[in-house]
Design an enzyme around this catalytic site. Structure first.
Site, PDB file in Angstrom:
ATOM      1  N   ASP A 130      46.821  37.436  44.199  1.00 44.21           N
ATOM      2  CA  ASP A 130      45.937  37.459  43.037  1.00 44.21           C
ATOM      3  C   ASP A 130      46.673  36.955  41.790  1.00 44.21           C
ATOM      4  O   ASP A 130      47.796  37.370  41.503  1.00 44.21           O
ATOM      5  CB  ASP A 130      45.436  38.891  42.806  1.00 44.21           C
ATOM      6  N   HIS A 174      46.518  46.267  44.436  1.00 43.85           N
ATOM      7  CA  HIS A 174      45.998  46.245  43.056  1.00 43.85           C
ATOM      8  C   HIS A 174      44.506  46.484  43.055  1.00 43.85           C
ATOM      9  O   HIS A 174      43.823  46.375  44.090  1.00 43.85           O
ATOM     10  CB  HIS A 174      46.318  44.906  42.383  1.00 43.85           C
ATOM     11  N   CYS A 194      49.981  40.914  46.534  1.00 46.96           N
ATOM     12  CA  CYS A 194      48.816  40.050  46.752  1.00 46.96           C
ATOM     13  C   CYS A 194      48.997  38.731  45.995  1.00 46.96           C
ATOM     14  O   CYS A 194      49.737  38.642  45.016  1.00 46.96           O
ATOM     15  CB  CYS A 194      47.553  40.767  46.283  1.00 46.96           C
ATOM     16  N   ARG A 217      46.275  37.567  38.775  1.00 51.05           N
ATOM     17  CA  ARG A 217      46.445  38.526  37.681  1.00 51.05           C
ATOM     18  C   ARG A 217      47.696  39.383  37.837  1.00 51.05           C
ATOM     19  O   ARG A 217      48.063  40.107  36.914  1.00 51.05           O
ATOM     20  CB  ARG A 217      45.206  39.433  37.603  1.00 51.05           C
ATOM     21  N   CYS A 267      40.752  44.074  44.349  1.00 49.75           N
ATOM     22  CA  CYS A 267      41.307  43.087  45.283  1.00 49.75           C
ATOM     23  C   CYS A 267      40.174  42.377  46.023  1.00 49.75           C
ATOM     24  O   CYS A 267      39.348  43.014  46.679  1.00 49.75           O
ATOM     25  CB  CYS A 267      42.239  43.770  46.267  1.00 49.75           C
TER      26      CYS A 267
END
Length: 795
Positions: free
Chosen positions: A608, A667, A606, A610, A670
């Protein structure tokens, strides 16, 4: 957010009165099916909501094995302490039933242990048996108090060298005492007296006792070494039982006249009385039993966890020991054992290891072993009365010798703790357990202080480069010598400071930092290295307490002023990279620039912020070919509004780069999955909405009644978002197989597919147990951390 997994199921009696919609009923049905099919078994062997007492076959067989080992050992330990022989059976039964039920280590077996033999024998000689029982009860109450204070972990702070030395000293003391009974005599009151009386005992041997003892020791040593198929069959009988049974049969058939076990009637069994004696002496006795018993039990519980983790069969998940609960269970067992006239109870490593190796899967095995002990104590008295005392003494003597472990000695030698080990062992033998442990702690503290103050600082010159080597711990005590040596480095010279130690206090750091600033200001250069020669980056000038270990790649600011622009933030990160990281990776990147990229896998995850792929996979430049998008989605070939960028990356990685594997990583939390769950029907087709249409098959898979839900091994998904995140990884793997290049490589057997889930809040990775498209269940297993390698330096 609509919840696909409701937190509770409504009472069936109220369903007819509710206004639930059809979709809500469907969700309740899905939840019930999920909880019924995939709920993990409870640690106590229950099945969730319905509590049933079921005994697995593995627990039953394991309990028999442990019982056969515990029975002769319990009698032998009671004999070694000078307590009534029945007291050993009482402690074994109570340890199995009470500590087994209430303790925090499901497979740990408790009972009378050799570690408390010397302490108990001393108490019986000083205060009598009934007062010793009362002391055991008080020690159990003290353990319950310590468990309530949650200090179990603190007991593990004692140096292993002290613990191993204590156990070895107890083993030597036991062996010396039992040797007199083996030879047909009577043991003295202390280890020193036993050594002094040994020559006279050797001159006055009793043939009958010695023959039974020799036979017992011979069977104990040779039983595990019987070769071939016959050996595998006979080893189903524990060596301890075979040795005692063989010696008993030999003594009966040969008509030997020698002392035997004499179990009195239970009607005359001695119960505790109020402690009588000096208050300080009683308190010291309670403290000794509490500390020694607690430490031995907790160390044994930790050892059982390691044994269970390394066990291959049966493949049953056993929860790790809850040490505070285990301490409470030991305390309750000691209260009951003392009240019933039994010996002190601790966790026993030998019996626990036998329980694990025999295949025990729950605390039922431990409890059943206690039940068999109780039955034997009531029904097998005529058989037990045939056992020669010399045979039991030989059994306990061998156990005592085995407590002086060569493995432990090698461990303390590797860690340079031989002095602490030897001092503790000698002190326990010469003075007693409590005094020996105190002396061992004092020696350990003295050794630690000596190492802290012993620092060797030398300087030399090689090819125009001045080297300063500091070996040992740099504390304020070493600052004068350090400053004197550093002052001898000529101004403007190139200098390398080699720090070979694991600790540097603030005074030493300031001395090094001030000298470095002065030397660099005068035109010199300074480089700090470790013992292996690896460069240690000097701290950046802007480093504050808010910095984290990942500051070389984490784009952050340590001052209190907010960044002015994104450009400034980016430039700050670039400067940090050029200063700290670039010198370390320049050679590797130059090699990759020459040879080109040869990644081993395609990592699709992803977008993302993080998820830092290099951090969670411990990878570096050239290792991963990474593709990131919102939701880690893989559009099906030819799908409406398909994005060819993902397909192009897959084709390039598979056909051109020839990667060996492809990993799809989802993760927790999400945002794409949350958007899918919250998306209202209809609405404007924004770019994000159009992209998320590739995640709709994951929604349909999660809602399907014909597919098992993806789940994390050991627990249920926490909410609908996590359930969808897990399901999405499985669904995108199916999309991946539909791509022509992937299907071809899979058919050739040259490509592997993997599913991965990363829980951000827990910093925990989970791998899909199987990525086979024909696999019925999709279970994500926790990835255990690798054992750490401790780098040790020489002072």
């Amino acid at each position: 957010m609509s919840a696909c997994v409701p937190t509770r199921t409504d009472d069936p009696s109220r369903k007819s009165k509710s206004n639930k919609t059809k979709s809500n009923k469907s969700r309740v049905s899905l939840t019930s099916r999920f909880q019924r099919t995939h709920s993990p078994p409870s640690p106590d062997g229950g099945d969730g909501g319905r509590r049933r007492f079921r005994i697995a076959g593995a627990d039953f067989s394991a309990s028999i094995s442990v019982f056969l080992i515990a029975l002769p050992l319990s009698l032998g330990i009671a004999l070694a302490t000078g307590a009534p022989l029945q007291a050993g059976l009482v402690a074994a039964a109570v340890g199995g039933i009470v500590a087994g039920r209430l303790g925090g280590s499901p497979l740990q077996v408790s009972g009378p242990a050799a570690g408390l033999t010397v302490v108990t024998a001393d108490l019986i000689q000083r205060y009598g048996w009934r007062t010793t029982c009362a002391i055991t009860v008080v020690a159990g109450l003290a353990q319950l108090g310590l468990a309530a204070l949650r200090v179990a972990r603190s007991a593990l702070a004692v140096s292993p060298a002290i613990v191993h030395g204590m156990l070895a000293g107890i083993g030597v003391t036991i062996a010396l005492a039992q040797l007199h009974i083996v030879l047909g005599g009577t043991p003295q009151s202390s280890a020193v007296d036993n050594v002094r009386a040994l020559p006279a005992q050797l001159a006055d041997l009793h043939t009958a006792a010695l023959s039974a003892s020799v036979l017992t020791v011979a069977v104990l040593l040779l039983w595990p070494r019987i070769p071939g198929r016959a050996g595998r069959i006979v080893r189903t009988v524990p060596a301890a039982l075979a040795a005692v049974a063989g010696a008993t049969a030999f003594a009966v058939l040969a008509g030997l006249s020698l002392p035997r076990v004499d179990l009195p009637s239970w009607s005359s069994h001695a119960l505790p009385e109020l402690p009588q004696g000096p208050v300080l002496g009683i308190l010291a006795a309670v403290l000794t039993i509490t500390l020694v018993g607690s430490v031995e039990s907790l160390l044994s519980a930790v050892a059982v966890d390691k044994l269970v983790a390394g066990r291959k069969e049966p493949d049953v998940r056993i929860p790790r020991a809850h040490l505070d609960r285990e301490l409470a269970g030991q305390g309750a067992a000691n209260v009951v054992s003392g009240a019933l006239g039994g010996l002190p109870v601790t966790g026993v490593a030998v019996r626990s290891a036998a329980n694990v190796s025999a295949g025990g899967v729950s605390r039922n095995a431990t409890m059943l072993h206690g039940l068999w002990i109780a039955v034997a104590a009531l029904l097998l008295v005529p058989v037990l009365d045939l056992i020669p005392l010399a045979s039991l003494a030989a059994l306990v003597m061998v156990v005592g010798i085995q407590m002086v472990s060569i493995t432990h000695l090698r461990s303390v030698q590797r860690n340079r703790e031989v002095l602490v080990y030897a001092a503790t062992l000698a002190s326990v033998v010469a003075t007693g357990v409590l005094e020996g442990v105190v002396i061992g702690i004092g020696v350990a503290v003295a050794v630690a202080l000596h190492r802290l103050t012993r620092t060797r600082i030398i300087a030399d010159e090689q090819e125009g480069v001045h080297r300063v080597r500091a070996r040992g711990q740099l504390t304020f005590l070493a600052v004068p010598r350090l400053s004197r040596i550093l002052g001898q480095v000529p101004q403007g010279a190139d200098c390398v400071v080699e720090l070979d130690g694991s600790f540097m206090d603030h005074a030493a750091y300031e001395a090094l930092n001030d000298w470095q600033a002065s030397h660099v200001g005068q035109g010199g250069t300074v480089e700090f290295t470790g013992r292996a020669g690896g460069r240690i980056s000097e701290p950046a000038s802007e480093t504050h307490g808010c910095c984290r270990p990942w500051t070389p790649w984490r784009n952050h600011h340590c001052d209190d002023r907010p960044p002015r622009t994104d450009t400034h933030q980016l430039a700050s990160g670039l400067r940090s990279f050029q200063r700290n990281t670039a010198p370390l990776v320049r050679d590797e990147l130059a090699r990759l620039a020459r040879e080109g990229q040869r990644p081993s896998q395609l990592f699709l995850t992803c977008a993302d912020s993080r998820l830092v792929t290099s951090m969670i996979t411990a990878s570096g430049p050239g290792d991963l070919f990474t593709v990131r998008n919102v939701g880690n989605l893989v559009p099906l070939p030819g799908a409406e509004s398909s994005d060819d960028s993902v397909a192009a990356a897959i084709e390039y990685a598979v056909d051109v780069l020839a990667v060996d594997s492809i990993t799809i990583c989802g993760h927790s939390g999400c945002g794409a999955m949350q958007a899918l769950l919250n998306a209202p029907p209809g609405g404007a087709q924004t770019p994000l909405r159009r992209w998320l249409r590739h995640g709709l098959p994951s929604m349909e898979r999660m809602k399907s009644r014909h597919r098992s839900w993806a789940r994390i091994s050991g627990r249920l998904p926490t909410d609908a978002v996590e359930q969808l995140c897990l399901t999405n990884v499985v669904q995108q793997l199916e999309h991946l197989r539909a791509h022509e290049a992937v299907a071809r490589r899979l058919a050739e057997g040259t490509l592997e597919l993997h599913g991965m889930y990363f829980h951000v809040g827990e910093a925990q990775a989970y791998l899909l147990a199987s990525s086979d498209e024909h696999e019925i269940d999709a279970v994500f297993d926790r990835v255990a951390p690798a054992p750490s390698a401790l780098v040790k330096s020489r002072a």
